[in-house]
Design a protein around this motif. Sequence first.
Motif, PDB file in Angstrom:
ATOM      1  N   PRO A  61       2.864  51.710  11.585  1.00  0.00           N
ATOM      2  CA  PRO A  61       3.084  51.614  13.033  1.00  0.00           C
ATOM      3  C   PRO A  61       2.280  52.634  13.848  1.00  0.00           C
ATOM      4  O   PRO A  61       1.966  52.369  15.004  1.00  0.00           O
ATOM      5  CB  PRO A  61       4.587  51.850  13.178  1.00  0.00           C
ATOM      6  N   HIS A  62       1.947  53.759  13.252  1.00  0.00           N
ATOM      7  CA  HIS A  62       1.143  54.762  13.953  1.00  0.00           C
ATOM      8  C   HIS A  62      -0.313  54.313  14.112  1.00  0.00           C
ATOM      9  O   HIS A  62      -1.004  54.746  15.020  1.00  0.00           O
ATOM     10  CB  HIS A  62       1.190  56.094  13.198  1.00  0.00           C
ATOM     11  N   ALA A  63      -0.766  53.416  13.226  1.00  0.00           N
ATOM     12  CA  ALA A  63      -2.150  52.959  13.260  1.00  0.00           C
ATOM     13  C   ALA A  63      -2.317  51.573  13.877  1.00  0.00           C
ATOM     14  O   ALA A  63      -3.285  51.317  14.583  1.00  0.00           O
ATOM     15  CB  ALA A  63      -2.724  52.956  11.847  1.00  0.00           C
ATOM     16  N   VAL A  64      -1.381  50.660  13.591  1.00  0.00           N
ATOM     17  CA  VAL A  64      -1.487  49.274  14.053  1.00  0.00           C
ATOM     18  C   VAL A  64      -0.254  48.926  14.874  1.00  0.00           C
ATOM     19  O   VAL A  64       0.850  48.869  14.351  1.00  0.00           O
ATOM     20  CB  VAL A  64      -1.613  48.292  12.863  1.00  0.00           C
ATOM     21  N   LYS A  65      -0.470  48.706  16.156  1.00  0.00           N
ATOM     22  CA  LYS A  65       0.643  48.343  17.037  1.00  0.00           C
ATOM     23  C   LYS A  65       0.997  46.864  16.878  1.00  0.00           C
ATOM     24  O   LYS A  65       2.166  46.507  16.768  1.00  0.00           O
ATOM     25  CB  LYS A  65       0.263  48.654  18.481  1.00  0.00           C
ATOM     26  N   SER A  66      -0.011  46.006  16.867  1.00  0.00           N
ATOM     27  CA  SER A  66       0.240  44.580  16.713  1.00  0.00           C
ATOM     28  C   SER A  66      -1.040  43.854  16.313  1.00  0.00           C
ATOM     29  O   SER A  66      -2.142  44.354  16.529  1.00  0.00           O
ATOM     30  CB  SER A  66       0.778  43.970  18.015  1.00  0.00           C
TER      31      SER A  66
ATOM     32  N   GLY B 167      -2.311  51.861  17.348  1.00  0.00           N
ATOM     33  CA  GLY B 167      -1.258  52.781  17.750  1.00  0.00           C
ATOM     34  C   GLY B 167      -1.748  53.827  18.734  1.00  0.00           C
ATOM     35  O   GLY B 167      -2.950  54.043  18.904  1.00  0.00           O
ATOM     36  N   GLU B 168      -0.791  54.477  19.380  1.00  0.00           N
ATOM     37  CA  GLU B 168      -1.091  55.510  20.371  1.00  0.00           C
ATOM     38  C   GLU B 168      -1.801  56.693  19.720  1.00  0.00           C
ATOM     39  O   GLU B 168      -1.541  57.040  18.581  1.00  0.00           O
ATOM     40  CB  GLU B 168       0.210  55.997  21.022  1.00  0.00           C
ATOM     41  N   GLY B 169      -2.679  57.314  20.481  1.00  0.00           N
ATOM     42  CA  GLY B 169      -3.328  58.538  20.040  1.00  0.00           C
ATOM     43  C   GLY B 169      -4.574  58.347  19.200  1.00  0.00           C
ATOM     44  O   GLY B 169      -5.261  59.307  18.893  1.00  0.00           O
TER      45      GLY B 169
END
Length: 159
Positions: free
Chosen positions: A36-41, A60-62
């Motif tokens: 989830p930190h790398a791929v939001k959707s 993902g954010e950041g």
Amino acid sequence: MGVITFDFEITSPIPLAKMFKAAILDADNLLPKVLPHAVKSIEVFEGDGGPGTIKLMTFGEGGPYKAAKHKVEALDKENFTYCYSIIEGEMLGTTFEKISYEVKITASPEGGSVLKSMSRYFTIGEVNITEEEIKAGKEKASAMVKAVEAYLVANPDAY
């Protein structure tokens, strides 16, 4: 235009068919769960999932990138191969026309699987890619495979 090619290989204890189904066929649903930190959707933008399908991946954010469009070039469920290209997004910048990946998963003698990937970077003009950049890309690919593997080990009835 030039082409820079890299190969990557990683072994997993997960059986071939299960790894292909999770990491390739259901990647749109699974990767946002396990990374989830790398791929939001990952959403199908156009098509039915087969060759010619365009997918939009949001990150993902950041991270350094917001999104990328992928085009499915080939999907062979019988031979456990998948080919796709990044055709749009910040990661291409003014350096790359596209980045293509050919993924093949084979059975390992121990009952697990071996994921082999060939990456082709289609450059615009002369481009130098450093060993650090190559290593970082391979580490990201390895992290993705290990995240899918960890999910499958923790959820043995999945897939």
